[in-house]
Design a protein around this motif. Structure first.
Motif, short mmCIF file in Angstrom:
data_model
loop_
_atom_site.label_atom_id
_atom_site.label_comp_id
_atom_site.label_asym_id
_atom_site.label_seq_id
_atom_site.Cartn_x
_atom_site.Cartn_y
_atom_site.Cartn_z
N PRO A 96 -41.92 -59.49 19.71
CA PRO A 96 -42.12 -59.69 21.05
C PRO A 96 -42.80 -58.57 21.66
N GLN A 97 -42.34 -57.27 21.24
CA GLN A 97 -42.92 -55.91 21.74
C GLN A 97 -44.14 -55.83 21.30
N ALA A 98 -44.88 -56.82 20.46
CA ALA A 98 -46.02 -56.16 20.02
C ALA A 98 -47.06 -57.73 20.38
N THR A 99 -46.34 -58.35 21.29
CA THR A 99 -47.32 -59.77 21.62
C THR A 99 -47.40 -59.47 23.16
N ASP A 100 -48.78 -59.59 23.49
CA ASP A 100 -49.12 -59.68 24.85
C ASP A 100 -48.91 -61.03 25.37
N ARG A 101 -49.77 -61.97 24.87
CA ARG A 101 -49.71 -63.25 25.15
C ARG A 101 -49.97 -64.10 23.76
N LEU A 102 -49.44 -65.49 24.15
CA LEU A 102 -49.54 -66.33 22.63
C LEU A 102 -50.24 -67.40 23.00
N VAL A 103 -51.31 -67.86 22.28
CA VAL A 103 -51.94 -69.06 22.35
C VAL A 103 -51.80 -69.93 21.14
N MET A 104 -51.27 -71.26 21.49
CA MET A 104 -51.19 -72.22 20.33
C MET A 104 -51.91 -73.31 20.54
N MET A 121 -43.11 -63.93 27.03
CA MET A 121 -44.37 -63.64 27.21
C MET A 121 -45.07 -65.04 27.69
N PRO A 122 -46.27 -64.81 28.24
CA PRO A 122 -46.81 -66.25 28.63
C PRO A 122 -47.52 -66.88 27.49
N VAL A 123 -47.11 -68.01 27.41
CA VAL A 123 -47.45 -68.91 26.38
C VAL A 123 -48.42 -70.11 26.68
N LEU A 124 -49.67 -70.36 26.05
CA LEU A 124 -50.60 -71.23 26.27
C LEU A 124 -50.65 -72.38 25.08
N ALA A 125 -50.31 -73.58 25.45
CA ALA A 125 -50.34 -74.55 24.44
C ALA A 125 -51.37 -75.37 24.67
#
Length: 349
Positions: A170-178, A292-296
């Protein structure tokens, strides 16, 4: 005499078929025409046309790269400017699945499209296909490129790896897109062995998809023996089943994916992603919430994704992609690119 006529006729028919299949065959001397060299040359020429070097030439500003990380050699394509955005593809494709959206994303981000462990020009080891280990590959790659943090986006199997990256780093993740797949969870264990009553159609309708290859790919040794050299048959079925607009993945795209998966080694490796699913389910049970913000984004998988991902993501933005099948980044590239950019550039809540 009649036998000789029949032989001559058969030879003429064979020569005509060969001439139609392989231009230039008829111009070869008879002794040379009987050799397999023209077939080999045809295949070699086709492979050269879908090589990573040839593909990258069609994407100005991008280049091929390789990195030795976590015991494997990963191939990636990089271009653009700004903060890093890692793109992870799924089955049965390669980094090329993102080629329609990479130029738009690269106007704002340094785009790094990766062939996962077992995919394309990356290593195909005997093990390590659980998504937690594959996420470690990507984390080591990001660090090797000089970044402490990145946004990560994935499609299909790549989406599961992207989630595992965010959950473990998580410390290396800005945002996640799935895109079009949640991380494997216990709901995967309830998928039916048999389809609903009635024959399985060649197109996915409104019914729940029948994911027969999830089971088929579990079998060790058999799929590669059946499919090596003819994997295009399986891929064409998958594309027909999951695409609303079949031309969205054109002849060149299909040649790229067929070339990438047509060997025993490549099929064995890609099956490993599915054979690791039971372990992925176990790992998922131990993952905490994602902050972190997540876009699905999903087409056919939208409802499933929203239900599963909402259980782990505290800051989820779910978007349904209309008029698209499973390969949303290829069927609706402008919408996917715009939605991703809007999400990535938005301020944190």
């Amino acid at each position: 005499m009649k036998s000789l006529i029949r032989i001559a006729t058969a030879s003429a028919i064979c020569a005509a078929l060969m001439a139609a299949a392989f231009p230039g065959y008829a111009q070869l001397p008879a002794t040379a025409a009987q050799r397999p060299a023209p077939v080999h040359q045809h295949v070699t020429a086709r492979a050269a046309g879908v090589s990573d070097a040839a593909l990258v030439k069609s994407l100005p500003g991008f280049s091929n790269g390789y990195a030795e990380v976590n015991g494997v050699r990963l191939h990636y394509v990089v271009g653009g400017k700004g903060e890093p955005l890692v793109l992870l593809p799924g089955w049965p494709e390669t980094w090329w699945t993102f080629h329609k959206i990479m130029p738009a994303l690269a106007e704002h981000y340094t785009v790094i499209a990766v062939d996962l462990r077992g995919m394309g020009a990356s290593s195909k080891p005997d093990n390590g296909y659980d998504k937690k280990t594959m996420a470690a590959d990507i984390h080591e790659l990001v660090k090797s490129l000089g970044y402490e943090k990145a946004s990560v986006a994935g499609h299909d199997i790549g989406s599961a790896v992207a989630f595992a990256y965010a959950a473990n780093y998580p410390q290396a993740t800005d945002r996640l897109v799935m895109l079009e797949l949640p991380h494997p969870d216990d709901s995967l264990l309830s998928f039916p062995l048999l389809p609903p009553q009635g024959n399985v159609g060649d197109k996915l309708g409104s019914a729940r998809p029948y994911l027969w290859w999830f089971a088929f790919n579990q079998i060790h040794g058999l799929p590669e023996k059946l499919l090596a050299g003819r994997v295009g048959l399986e891929q064409d079925w998958i594309f027909t089943y999951f695409l609303k607009n079949e031309s969205a993945i054109d002849a060149r795209d299909r040649a790229v994916y067929e070339h990438a998966y047509n060997s025993i080694e490549a099929i064995r490796a890609s099956d490993g992603w599915y054979q690791a699913l039971p372990q992925d389910v176990v790992d998922y049970r131990n993952y905490g919430k994602l902050d972190m913000p997540v876009l699905a984004m999903g087409g056919p998988a939208y409802g499933w994704m929203k239900k599963v991902i909402s259980q782990k993501a505290t800051n989820l933005n779910a978007v349904e992609v209309q008029d698209s099948g499973h390969f949303v980044q290829e069927e609706q590239p402008e919408l996917v690119a715009k939605t991703m950019l809007d999400f990535l550039q938005a301020t944190h809540d």
